[in-house]
Design a protein around this motif. Structure first.
Motif, mmCIF file in Angstrom:
data_model
loop_
_atom_site.group_PDB
_atom_site.id
_atom_site.type_symbol
_atom_site.label_atom_id
_atom_site.label_comp_id
_atom_site.label_asym_id
_atom_site.label_seq_id
_atom_site.Cartn_x
_atom_site.Cartn_y
_atom_site.Cartn_z
ATOM 1 N N PRO A 1 0.927 -0.981 -0.090
ATOM 2 C CA PRO A 1 -0.063 0.058 0.022
ATOM 3 C C PRO A 1 0.855 1.279 0.146
ATOM 4 N N SER A 2 0.268 2.409 -0.360
ATOM 5 C CA SER A 2 1.052 3.613 -0.262
ATOM 6 C C SER A 2 1.174 3.834 1.226
ATOM 7 N N PRO A 3 2.314 4.454 1.479
ATOM 8 C CA PRO A 3 2.449 4.896 3.004
ATOM 9 C C PRO A 3 1.557 5.768 3.543
ATOM 10 N N VAL A 4 1.227 5.625 4.671
ATOM 11 C CA VAL A 4 0.476 6.674 5.456
ATOM 12 C C VAL A 4 1.320 7.567 6.341
ATOM 13 N N ARG A 5 1.154 9.201 6.098
ATOM 14 C CA ARG A 5 2.026 10.257 6.656
ATOM 15 C C ARG A 5 0.986 10.976 7.542
ATOM 16 N N PHE A 6 1.879 11.284 8.441
ATOM 17 C CA PHE A 6 1.215 12.105 9.432
ATOM 18 C C PHE A 6 2.355 13.336 9.714
ATOM 19 N N GLU A 7 1.945 14.580 10.216
ATOM 20 C CA GLU A 7 2.889 15.530 10.534
ATOM 21 C C GLU A 7 2.694 15.721 12.023
ATOM 22 N N GLY B 1 4.345 -6.888 4.312
ATOM 23 C CA GLY B 1 3.799 -8.360 4.291
ATOM 24 C C GLY B 1 2.726 -8.298 5.373
ATOM 25 N N GLY B 2 2.180 -9.516 5.467
ATOM 26 C CA GLY B 2 1.068 -9.885 6.543
ATOM 27 C C GLY B 2 -0.163 -9.008 6.155
ATOM 28 N N ASP B 3 -0.994 -8.760 7.046
ATOM 29 C CA ASP B 3 -2.074 -8.112 6.609
ATOM 30 C C ASP B 3 -2.132 -6.403 6.772
ATOM 31 N N TRP B 4 -0.845 -5.937 6.894
ATOM 32 C CA TRP B 4 -0.556 -4.611 7.365
ATOM 33 C C TRP B 4 -1.181 -3.827 6.162
ATOM 34 N N PRO B 5 -1.357 -4.031 4.920
ATOM 35 C CA PRO B 5 -1.926 -3.171 4.016
ATOM 36 C C PRO B 5 -3.393 -2.673 4.414
ATOM 37 N N GLU B 6 -4.224 -3.751 4.868
ATOM 38 C CA GLU B 6 -5.516 -3.520 5.371
ATOM 39 C C GLU B 6 -5.560 -2.829 6.637
ATOM 40 N N ARG B 7 -4.629 -3.322 7.555
ATOM 41 C CA ARG B 7 -4.773 -2.597 8.899
ATOM 42 C C ARG B 7 -4.160 -0.956 8.762
ATOM 43 N N LEU B 8 -3.305 -0.952 7.829
ATOM 44 C CA LEU B 8 -2.777 0.399 7.533
ATOM 45 C C LEU B 8 -3.641 1.304 7.182
ATOM 46 N N ALA B 9 -4.732 0.722 6.249
ATOM 47 C CA ALA B 9 -5.683 1.420 5.597
ATOM 48 C C ALA B 9 -6.621 1.839 6.771
ATOM 49 N N PHE C 1 -6.211 2.201 9.715
ATOM 50 C CA PHE C 1 -5.468 3.272 10.838
ATOM 51 C C PHE C 1 -5.554 4.576 10.036
ATOM 52 N N ALA C 2 -5.158 4.619 8.910
ATOM 53 C CA ALA C 2 -5.448 6.267 8.310
ATOM 54 C C ALA C 2 -6.767 6.629 8.287
ATOM 55 N N ASP C 3 -7.712 5.719 7.852
ATOM 56 C CA ASP C 3 -9.071 6.168 7.749
ATOM 57 C C ASP C 3 -9.675 6.624 9.343
ATOM 58 N N GLY C 4 -9.212 5.953 10.339
ATOM 59 C CA GLY C 4 -9.398 6.449 11.685
ATOM 60 C C GLY C 4 -8.890 7.657 12.127
ATOM 61 N N ALA C 5 -7.743 7.919 11.488
ATOM 62 C CA ALA C 5 -6.877 9.089 11.934
ATOM 63 C C ALA C 5 -7.605 10.155 11.268
ATOM 64 N N ARG C 6 -8.435 10.178 10.160
ATOM 65 C CA ARG C 6 -8.990 11.132 9.391
ATOM 66 C C ARG C 6 -10.534 11.544 10.267
ATOM 67 N N ALA C 7 -10.764 10.572 10.721
ATOM 68 C CA ALA C 7 -12.217 10.802 11.279
ATOM 69 C C ALA C 7 -12.385 11.734 12.189
#
Length: 159
Positions: free
Chosen positions: A4-10, A143-151, A153-159
């Protein structure tokens, strides 16, 4: 599986770095490995303090620089490792981390290229410190299921 594309935060303040760790803790489970990448003073320990708060570990989370590894007990234990002074994968193997990995969240500062073999998948968190002192945190699942989990996480951070 594509990466997945990396998730970035400042993070403008130390509290923001800790908050990112606390938010990520909600997505973690036993066996997770997080590799923290960044220069001295980037905020790796502050991020881990946020993880510890989010996981509900007892006591304060401090840098394991001089002891190499600390185990923080809680509902989901946190193993915090500083691999800065370790010479290579043989010394990492001597720590016997795989005994704790299955039942804990393991966070390794300075572990890039040393600990990835401990699990089938891991999360890389790269922390860069800009000249204006803002930290840029980049989360990349490997690897693993990180793509789904990271997505999620990113959605939750924007909510």
């Amino acid at each position: 599986m594509t990466s997945p594309s990396p998730v970035r935060f400042e993070a403008a303040r130390v509290e923001d770095t800790k908050a990112a760790g606390e938010r990520l803790a909600k997505a973690l489970r036993p066996g997770d490995l997080i590799v923290l990448i960044g220069p001295l003073g980037a905020g790796k320990t502050a991020f881990t303090q946020g993880l510890g708060a989010g996981l509900g570990v007892r006591g304060s989370v401090t840098s394991p620089t001089f002891v190499i590894s600390r185990v923080h007990r809680g509902p989901l234990p946190l193993v915090h490792v500083d691999a800065y002074r370790l010479g290579g994968t043989l010394e990492v193997d001597d720590l016997d981390l795989d005994a704790d990995v299955a039942d804990s969240v393991t966070v390794v500062e300075w572990g890039e290229g040393l600990v990835e073999q401990l699990t089938d998948g891991h999360l890389e968190v790269r922390i860069e410190r800009r000249p204006d002192d803002v930290r840029v945190l980049t989360f990349t699942g490997v690897g693993g299921d990180w793509p789904e989990r990271l997505a999620a996480f990113a959605d939750g951070a924007r909510a």
